[in-house]
Design a protein around this motif. Structure first.
Motif, mmCIF file in Angstrom:
data_model
loop_
_atom_site.group_PDB
_atom_site.id
_atom_site.type_symbol
_atom_site.label_atom_id
_atom_site.label_comp_id
_atom_site.label_asym_id
_atom_site.label_seq_id
_atom_site.Cartn_x
_atom_site.Cartn_y
_atom_site.Cartn_z
ATOM 1 N N LEU A 1 0.612 -1.296 0.151
ATOM 2 C CA LEU A 1 -0.047 0.100 -0.387
ATOM 3 C C LEU A 1 0.365 1.030 0.131
ATOM 4 C CD1 LEU A 1 -2.714 -0.918 2.395
ATOM 5 C CD2 LEU A 1 -2.936 -0.938 0.043
ATOM 6 N N ARG A 2 1.783 1.331 0.912
ATOM 7 C CA ARG A 2 2.962 3.094 0.713
ATOM 8 C C ARG A 2 3.479 2.479 -0.096
ATOM 9 N NH1 ARG A 2 5.642 0.970 6.001
ATOM 10 N NH2 ARG A 2 7.033 0.275 4.371
ATOM 11 N N LEU A 3 3.923 1.579 -0.946
ATOM 12 C CA LEU A 3 4.687 1.450 -2.518
ATOM 13 C C LEU A 3 3.680 2.044 -3.452
ATOM 14 C CD1 LEU A 3 7.605 -0.769 -1.799
ATOM 15 C CD2 LEU A 3 8.307 1.469 -2.052
ATOM 16 N N GLU A 4 2.503 1.933 -3.574
ATOM 17 C CA GLU A 4 1.409 1.722 -3.980
ATOM 18 C C GLU A 4 0.564 3.025 -4.642
ATOM 19 O OE1 GLU A 4 1.969 -0.170 -7.680
ATOM 20 O OE2 GLU A 4 3.977 -1.047 -6.330
ATOM 21 N N CYS A 5 0.461 3.400 -2.708
ATOM 22 C CA CYS A 5 -0.114 4.282 -4.219
ATOM 23 C C CYS A 5 -0.395 5.356 -4.615
ATOM 24 C CB CYS A 5 -0.246 4.969 -1.968
ATOM 25 S SG CYS A 5 -1.839 6.076 -1.714
ATOM 26 N N GLU A 6 0.215 5.847 -4.731
ATOM 27 C CA GLU A 6 0.878 6.874 -5.965
ATOM 28 C C GLU A 6 0.122 6.665 -7.122
ATOM 29 O OE1 GLU A 6 0.432 10.262 -5.593
ATOM 30 O OE2 GLU A 6 1.148 10.573 -7.371
ATOM 31 N N ARG A 7 1.087 5.158 -7.041
ATOM 32 C CA ARG A 7 0.483 4.097 -8.155
ATOM 33 C C ARG A 7 -1.239 4.752 -8.924
ATOM 34 N NH1 ARG A 7 3.900 0.173 -11.523
ATOM 35 N NH2 ARG A 7 5.387 0.178 -10.262
ATOM 36 N N LEU A 8 -1.551 3.476 -7.780
ATOM 37 C CA LEU A 8 -2.696 3.618 -7.925
ATOM 38 C C LEU A 8 -4.043 4.208 -8.467
ATOM 39 C CD1 LEU A 8 -3.210 0.822 -4.929
ATOM 40 C CD2 LEU A 8 -2.848 0.140 -6.863
ATOM 41 N N ARG A 9 -3.636 5.985 -7.694
ATOM 42 C CA ARG A 9 -4.256 7.157 -7.505
ATOM 43 C C ARG A 9 -4.095 7.541 -9.211
ATOM 44 N NH1 ARG A 9 -4.151 12.220 -7.533
ATOM 45 N NH2 ARG A 9 -1.452 12.430 -7.957
ATOM 46 N N GLN A 10 -2.645 7.253 -9.293
ATOM 47 C CA GLN A 10 -2.607 8.325 -11.275
ATOM 48 C C GLN A 10 -3.115 6.799 -12.159
ATOM 49 O OE1 GLN A 10 1.093 8.123 -12.058
ATOM 50 N NE2 GLN A 10 2.504 9.999 -10.544
ATOM 51 N N GLN A 11 -3.492 5.808 -11.451
ATOM 52 C CA GLN A 11 -4.247 4.828 -12.412
ATOM 53 C C GLN A 11 -5.313 5.118 -12.817
ATOM 54 O OE1 GLN A 11 -2.662 0.857 -10.686
ATOM 55 N NE2 GLN A 11 -1.035 0.960 -12.756
ATOM 56 N N GLY A 12 -6.011 6.065 -11.515
ATOM 57 C CA GLY A 12 -7.693 5.918 -11.124
ATOM 58 C C GLY A 12 -8.793 4.720 -10.772
ATOM 59 N N ALA A 13 -7.347 4.117 -9.768
ATOM 60 C CA ALA A 13 -8.213 2.768 -9.385
ATOM 61 C C ALA A 13 -8.101 3.748 -8.012
ATOM 62 C CB ALA A 13 -6.545 2.094 -8.782
ATOM 63 N N ARG A 14 -9.633 3.314 -7.052
ATOM 64 C CA ARG A 14 -9.797 3.121 -6.075
ATOM 65 C C ARG A 14 -9.699 2.102 -5.045
ATOM 66 N NH1 ARG A 14 -15.544 3.489 -3.476
ATOM 67 N NH2 ARG A 14 -16.235 3.125 -5.465
ATOM 68 N N LEU A 15 -8.977 2.596 -4.086
ATOM 69 C CA LEU A 15 -8.580 1.078 -3.400
ATOM 70 C C LEU A 15 -9.738 1.477 -2.025
ATOM 71 C CD1 LEU A 15 -6.781 -0.635 -2.502
ATOM 72 C CD2 LEU A 15 -6.882 0.425 -0.321
ATOM 73 N N GLU A 16 -10.539 -0.107 -1.464
ATOM 74 C CA GLU A 16 -11.178 0.089 -0.887
ATOM 75 C C GLU A 16 -11.318 -2.135 -0.127
ATOM 76 O OE1 GLU A 16 -15.924 -0.843 0.493
ATOM 77 O OE2 GLU A 16 -15.456 -1.081 -1.626
ATOM 78 N N VAL A 17 -10.963 -1.627 1.373
ATOM 79 C CA VAL A 17 -9.983 -2.762 1.474
ATOM 80 C C VAL A 17 -11.373 -3.744 2.089
ATOM 81 C CG1 VAL A 17 -9.093 -4.191 4.219
ATOM 82 C CG2 VAL A 17 -7.598 -2.687 2.241
ATOM 83 N N ILE A 18 -11.905 -5.005 2.625
ATOM 84 C CA ILE A 18 -12.955 -5.201 2.832
ATOM 85 C C ILE A 18 -12.256 -6.420 4.144
ATOM 86 C CG2 ILE A 18 -14.601 -4.354 0.960
ATOM 87 C CD1 ILE A 18 -14.746 -8.151 0.101
ATOM 88 N N GLY A 19 -13.724 -5.932 4.912
ATOM 89 C CA GLY A 19 -12.964 -7.120 5.126
ATOM 90 C C GLY A 19 -13.945 -6.641 7.505
ATOM 91 N N ARG B 1 -3.335 1.934 9.273
ATOM 92 C CA ARG B 1 -3.367 3.677 8.881
ATOM 93 C C ARG B 1 -2.752 4.142 7.766
ATOM 94 N NH1 ARG B 1 -0.569 4.045 14.173
ATOM 95 N NH2 ARG B 1 0.841 3.820 13.119
ATOM 96 N N GLU B 2 -2.414 2.285 6.980
ATOM 97 C CA GLU B 2 -1.466 2.211 5.535
ATOM 98 C C GLU B 2 -3.301 2.550 4.905
ATOM 99 O OE1 GLU B 2 1.471 3.638 5.809
ATOM 100 O OE2 GLU B 2 1.067 3.985 3.361
ATOM 101 N N ILE B 3 -4.179 1.314 5.303
ATOM 102 C CA ILE B 3 -5.068 1.129 4.282
ATOM 103 C C ILE B 3 -6.371 2.888 4.650
ATOM 104 C CG2 ILE B 3 -7.397 0.240 4.176
ATOM 105 C CD1 ILE B 3 -5.439 -2.254 6.031
ATOM 106 N N GLU B 4 -5.975 2.938 6.144
ATOM 107 C CA GLU B 4 -6.621 4.080 6.030
ATOM 108 C C GLU B 4 -6.786 5.478 4.701
ATOM 109 O OE1 GLU B 4 -7.764 5.103 10.576
ATOM 110 O OE2 GLU B 4 -8.882 3.464 9.954
ATOM 111 N N ARG B 5 -4.736 6.114 4.752
ATOM 112 C CA ARG B 5 -4.741 6.911 3.986
ATOM 113 C C ARG B 5 -4.512 6.236 2.438
ATOM 114 N NH1 ARG B 5 0.223 8.405 2.110
ATOM 115 N NH2 ARG B 5 1.033 6.116 1.760
ATOM 116 N N THR B 6 -4.149 5.109 1.886
ATOM 117 C CA THR B 6 -4.760 4.702 0.488
ATOM 118 C C THR B 6 -5.529 5.080 0.198
ATOM 119 O OG1 THR B 6 -2.775 2.873 0.734
ATOM 120 C CG2 THR B 6 -3.939 2.937 -1.024
#
Ligand code: IPE
Ligand code: IPE
Ligand code: MG
Length: 251
Positions: free
Chosen positions: A83-101, A112-117
């Motif tokens: 999450l820390r390394l990919e957050c910016e790339r996900l943002r640039q790709q237009g991906a919206r991350l959601e963690v379920i569970g 914290r990393e989940i909420e930040r991403t």
């Protein structure tokens, strides 16, 4: 065969086989989990051009707590680093991350990393990427039932029809039902993943171990999917009669 536009698919993947991938190479199991991250990157990148709009990845099941604490810790550490390394790339790709569970048992640094991403990628529209962590489908259905039961008017919700509609809304309003479920690693079971949402999903089981899974495997699973006839309990649509065949039968 029903034609599919493949433009808004929900694909779910049980990313299995990391441990065996590592063991086969004489490596510790954690090496398989680390290698699995590259496969996640590949599918996330190649999903949108294949028409996938929702991608749900099974990263850690609630039953995976039964593994040795050191393996569990490593898995959480790897997810956090991802999450820390990919957050910016996900943002640039237009991906919206959601963690379920469940979130109440996840270690604080990962949470914290989940909420930040999640907040950094909240505006993403090209891919809804859902990662299932401490996830149990049975528990998510039970939680929806508990929420329903706590709401008035109770008599309405006691009716199976209302309860069914309530659960369906709670589980699928944001992401829809699963169209295609892929499991790598050769096992043919669901292991408590998306039991409600896969009611009419097409299933693809592959012997490929997760760290080896790549864009051609994803495309091939979608190719399989495209050849399936989805009926949803109905019968296949009657073939459209051409004008000449209408005339033929009238004669
Ligand atoms: C899937 O790989 C990843 C998780 C369950 C966290 P496994 O760790 O289950 O790998 P195998 O099935 O033992 O090969
Ligand atoms: C399912 O795989 C969970 C994930 C892939 C995260 P498991 O390896 O835990 O499932 P079982 O134990 O073989 O059913
Ligand atoms: Mg496994």
């Amino acid at each position: 065969m029903q034609s599919k536009s493949n433009s808004r698919l929900h694909v779910a993947i049980i990313m299995d086989g990391n441990g065996r991938w590592a063991t086969q190479r004489g490596l510790p199991r954690v090496a398989g989990h680390r290698a699995g991250v590259a496969a996640v990157r590949r599918v996330v990148e190649h999903a949108p051009p294949l028409g996938i709009r929702v991608l749900t990845l099974y990263a850690f099941s609630s039953d995976n707590w039964a593994r040795p604490a050191s393996e569990v810790q490593s898995i959480f550490w790897i997810i956090r680093a991802f999450l820390r390394l990919e957050c910016e790339r996900l943002r640039q790709q237009g991906a919206r991350l959601e963690v379920i569970g469940r979130r109440d048992r996840i270690p604080a640094p990962l949470l914290r990393e989940i909420e930040r991403t999640e907040s950094a990628t909240a505006a993403g529209r090209s891919l809804h990427l859902r990662i299932a962590i401490d996830y149990s489908a049975q528990m998510s259905i039970a939680a929806a039932v508990a929420t329903a039961a706590a709401q008035p008017p109770r008599e309405q919700l006691i009716s199976p029809d209302h309860m069914r509609a309530f659960i369906a809304h709670a589980l699928t309003a944001d992401s829809g039902n699963v169209d295609l479920l892929i499991r790598t690693g050769g096992e043919q079971r669901l292991s408590d993943f998306l039991l409600w949402e896969t009611a009419y999903a097409e299933l693809v089981f592959t012997h490929r171990m997760w760290p080896d899974f790549d864009e051609s495997d994803l495309a091939s699973a979608l190719g399989d999917f495209n050849h399936r006839e989805r009926r949803f309990g109905a019968i296949p649509a009657a073939p459209v009669q051409s004008e000449s065949s209408n005339t033929d039968s009238a004669q």
